[in-house]
Enzyme design. Structure first.
Site, PDB file in Angstrom:
ATOM      1  N   GLY A 162      -7.807  -5.077   6.568  1.00 15.25           N
ATOM      2  CA  GLY A 162      -7.262  -4.148   7.554  1.00 15.25           C
ATOM      3  C   GLY A 162      -8.059  -4.063   8.838  1.00 15.25           C
ATOM      4  O   GLY A 162      -7.855  -3.163   9.648  1.00 15.25           O
ATOM      5  N   LYS A 214       0.845  -1.206   0.000  1.00 13.92           N
ATOM      6  CA  LYS A 214       0.000   0.000   0.000  1.00 13.92           C
ATOM      7  C   LYS A 214       0.885   1.264   0.000  1.00 13.92           C
ATOM      8  O   LYS A 214       1.941   1.267  -0.612  1.00 13.92           O
ATOM      9  CB  LYS A 214      -0.959  -0.011   1.197  1.00 13.92           C
ATOM     10  CG  LYS A 214      -1.718  -1.320   1.319  1.00 13.92           C
ATOM     11  CD  LYS A 214      -2.874  -1.236   2.261  1.00 13.92           C
ATOM     12  CE  LYS A 214      -3.490  -2.618   2.412  1.00 13.92           C
ATOM     13  NZ  LYS A 214      -4.807  -2.584   2.990  1.00 13.92           N
TER      14      LYS A 214
HETATM   15  C1  PEP Z   1      -5.063  -5.875   1.272  1.00 13.08           C
HETATM   16  O1  PEP Z   1      -4.782  -4.696   1.356  1.00 13.08           O
HETATM   17  O2  PEP Z   1      -5.136  -6.397   0.147  1.00 13.08           O
HETATM   18  C2  PEP Z   1      -5.299  -6.627   2.491  1.00 13.08           C
HETATM   19  C3  PEP Z   1      -5.783  -7.831   2.406  1.00 13.08           C
HETATM   20  O3  PEP Z   1      -4.995  -5.996   3.688  1.00 13.08           O
HETATM   21  P1  PEP Z   1      -4.905  -6.690   5.155  1.00 13.08           P
HETATM   22  O4  PEP Z   1      -4.090  -7.959   4.999  1.00 13.08           O
HETATM   23  O5  PEP Z   1      -4.196  -5.670   5.993  1.00 13.08           O
HETATM   24  O6  PEP Z   1      -6.279  -6.979   5.597  1.00 13.08           O
END
Ligand code: PEP
Length: 251
Positions: free
Chosen positions: A175, A13
């Site tokens: 998240g 990200k």
């Molecule tokens: C993502 O951003 O694709 C994701 C799955 O984030 P997280 O693992 O933090 O939930």
């Protein structure tokens, strides 16, 4: 006997500057030196792609971008094309992540253009799909996914589909620390594979890797990877730390 090489992908990200990204990639490389038969991918921000590619070139770790624009070049301020990503060392592109759909106006139509531009350039697209909590509560999960796949892959030829990876990422699990249950994940992955079979036939359905994403961590990765239609994980938060990401890769 069908066999799909698992793919564990890290979506960094908007985290890490160039130095931090190089450090994390260097540490990860060391931690996964014993890994065989698992494809590993990291997707740093655009600004770090070229420097990280110097670290991971010709290693077990592949490089991906978090987005792409469908034109090759032109007056499109702020955008990045497939040839640019290739020259920065990428092999994969994440397309249609829910954060792009939610905050940056990504639609199934723009996703479709990006998928086609990516496939035809030789890069491997990872198409992200997933329902929101409200859509799940309203029992719309399968109709939402159906539309995201149908529109996202509209007019895609068999050859263009060939390398496509799909990531099921329920928005309510991204998240939040709240992963989908193994039953929920397997149900959706089987549905998605069935959709690919209806569109592109049995051979391609068996070859297509379907990743799960949404609060994957070292503690829950093995039960998810044990599911018959889960072929890997797209990991956000837990991919930022090389130790925890390495534990996930060693599922
Ligand atoms: C993502 O951003 O694709 C994701 C799955 O984030 P997280 O693992 O933090 O939930």
């Amino acid at each position: 006997m069908e066999y799909r090489i698992p793919l564990i992908a890290g979506n960094w990200k908007m985290f890490k500057n160039c130095n931090e990204a190089v450090d994390a990639a260097t540490q990860l490389l060391d931690l996964v030196s014993d890994i065989e038969n698992v494809d590993i991918l990291i997707a740093p921000p655009f600004t770090s792609l070229a420097v990280v590619s110097e670290v991971v070139r010709n290693t077990r770790i592949d490089l991906g971008a978090q987005d792409i624009y469908w034109e090759k070049e032109g007056a499109f301020t702020g955008e990045i094309s497939a040839p640019m990503l290739i020259s920065a060392g990428c092999q994969y592109v994440i397309i249609g992540h829910s954060e792009r759909r939610q905050y940056f106006g990504e639609t199934n139509e723009t996703v479709n253009k990006k998928i086609k531009a990516t496939s035809s350039s030789g890069l491997i697209p990872i198409l992200c799909v997933g329902e929101t909590e409200a859509q799940r509560d309203e029992k719309k999960t399968f109709s939402v996914l159906d539309k995201q796949i149908e529109k996202g892959l509209e007019d895609l030829t068999f050859d263009e589909h060939h390398s496509l990876v799909i990531a099921y990422e329920p928005v309510w699990a991204i998240g939040t620390g709240k992963s989908a249950t193994p039953e929920q994940v397997q149900e959706v992955h089987a549905f998605l594979r069935d959709m690919i079979e209806k569109r592109f036939g049995n051979m391609l359905a068996k070859a297509t890797r379907i990743l799960y994403g949404g609060s994957v961590k070292p503690e829950n990765v093995s039960e998810l990877m044990a599911l018959p239609d889960v072929d890997g994980a797209l990991v956000g938060g837990a991919s930022l730390n090389p130790d925890s990401f390495s534990k996930i890769i060693h599922f």
